[in-house]
Motif scaffolding. Sequence first.
Motif, mmCIF file in Angstrom:
data_model
loop_
_atom_site.group_PDB
_atom_site.id
_atom_site.type_symbol
_atom_site.label_atom_id
_atom_site.label_comp_id
_atom_site.label_asym_id
_atom_site.label_seq_id
_atom_site.Cartn_x
_atom_site.Cartn_y
_atom_site.Cartn_z
ATOM 1 N N GLU A 112 -19.985 101.293 -28.738
ATOM 2 C CA GLU A 112 -19.667 101.429 -27.316
ATOM 3 C C GLU A 112 -20.433 100.420 -26.470
ATOM 4 N N ALA A 119 -16.918 102.397 -23.679
ATOM 5 C CA ALA A 119 -15.933 102.437 -24.766
ATOM 6 C C ALA A 119 -16.094 101.218 -25.661
ATOM 7 N N SER A 120 -15.248 101.157 -26.680
ATOM 8 C CA SER A 120 -15.122 99.966 -27.515
ATOM 9 C C SER A 120 -14.067 99.070 -26.877
ATOM 10 N N HIS A 149 -12.464 108.335 -28.289
ATOM 11 C CA HIS A 149 -13.036 108.201 -26.943
ATOM 12 C C HIS A 149 -12.906 109.488 -26.122
ATOM 13 N N ARG A 209 -17.315 109.260 -19.355
ATOM 14 C CA ARG A 209 -17.137 107.877 -19.811
ATOM 15 C C ARG A 209 -16.984 106.897 -18.646
#
Length: 434
Positions: free
Chosen positions: A279, A317-318, A405, A429
């Motif tokens: 992340e 996040a990625s 996620h 997030r």
Amino acid sequence: MFSYWRRLGIVLLIALIALLIGLFTETLIGLSVFSVSLLWLVVHHTKHLAALEQWLLISDHTPSSIPAGSGIWDNIFALLARYVRTQNQSRQLINLELKQLQSVTAAMPDGIVILDERDHIEWCDPVAEKHLGINLELDLGHQITNMVRQRSFVEYLGARKYNKPLVLKQMRHHRLTLLMQLVPYGNKQKLLISRDITSYERIEAMRRDFIANVSHELRTPLTVIIGYLEMLTAEPDIDMEMQNQALSAMTEQTLRMQHLVEDLLTLSRLEDNLNKLTESTVDIVPILHELRREAESLSSGRHTVEISVDSEDQILASREELRSAFSNLISNAIRYTPEGGAIGIRWAVSNGKGLFTVWDTGVGIEPEHIPRLTERFYRVDSSRSRETGGTGLGLAIVKHILNRHQARLKIKSEIGKGSEFSIEFPEKRLVTKS
């Protein structure tokens, strides 16, 4: 034996005393003394026997409840108290071990039923009650076949083939698939063990479907490539235009297989538990502009591509996975929107949640198809999907990325008017841009 002679000695001593009294006085007096002594012994023993009988009739046998005694009965009641104390300790130990055994069986994933020689239920654990629809309180002592009435189970029970398990679909209660096994033990008793293999059956069915789908997806391009290769081999003097057409078709089908393999590898990587999510704070706005340029290139001017940014918030996040999910939704929108239609890309924050949305004015999706869209190889229109180069894995990839996620995919669609795919990110997030 010593106690016996001791008690007999007391009686003989009384008789001797009475005899001596009779010799030195009168015989009648001696007999009277002897009779009174015997009567006292009878009364003494009768009283204690009555107390013992009364104690035996009560339900609570504890050392403190044992009556007091005198003489020989004091020793007898003391020995009885010791025996009761030992028995109570043994009973407590057995109850403790039984509770431990019940807790162990309750923690086991398998159901266990104890059957007697005639297949009557002697005991079962809670898991077996769930698996087989047994109520131990009501069904104790009943035939197991009264609870499990499938013909295959009745035949298995009668065959007594203990080395072979039985796969039983229990449709009556929970629609379970059970693996049943009989294990003989003790004095003609049997253990009936049930194991829930519903999830394994479902996984096996998915595996079979997956292999069939991959084989089907590869068969068409391979058939095309082999057909053109056979034509080029059989006709070496074929004209250049036909050669170019064959090479173009083979290249197209090869790329299709390459995309399929790449998507399969992506799915495999996403499903790997060892592949931990990397992340970072991802700025959504630049990604949206990149995706818009890619969408316009993919559309080749056949659609209008709009972009709307209502928030500067970023996402933890990625970046690579996030971009892949967004790109899949946008390419699907272009693929299923007729020429002249519009595609919209929007990023916003609503009620504390991040929302990435792709909408289109395409053909739309019928309501019954929407719940299955994220299944592997599921297509609403298979022919159209293949014509546009789809592998049938795009939305499955999106679903796995979103699961990693903690995000959700929401789909709205209306036939002939278009569709809207929204990704909802949880508040945790969101990262406010400084």
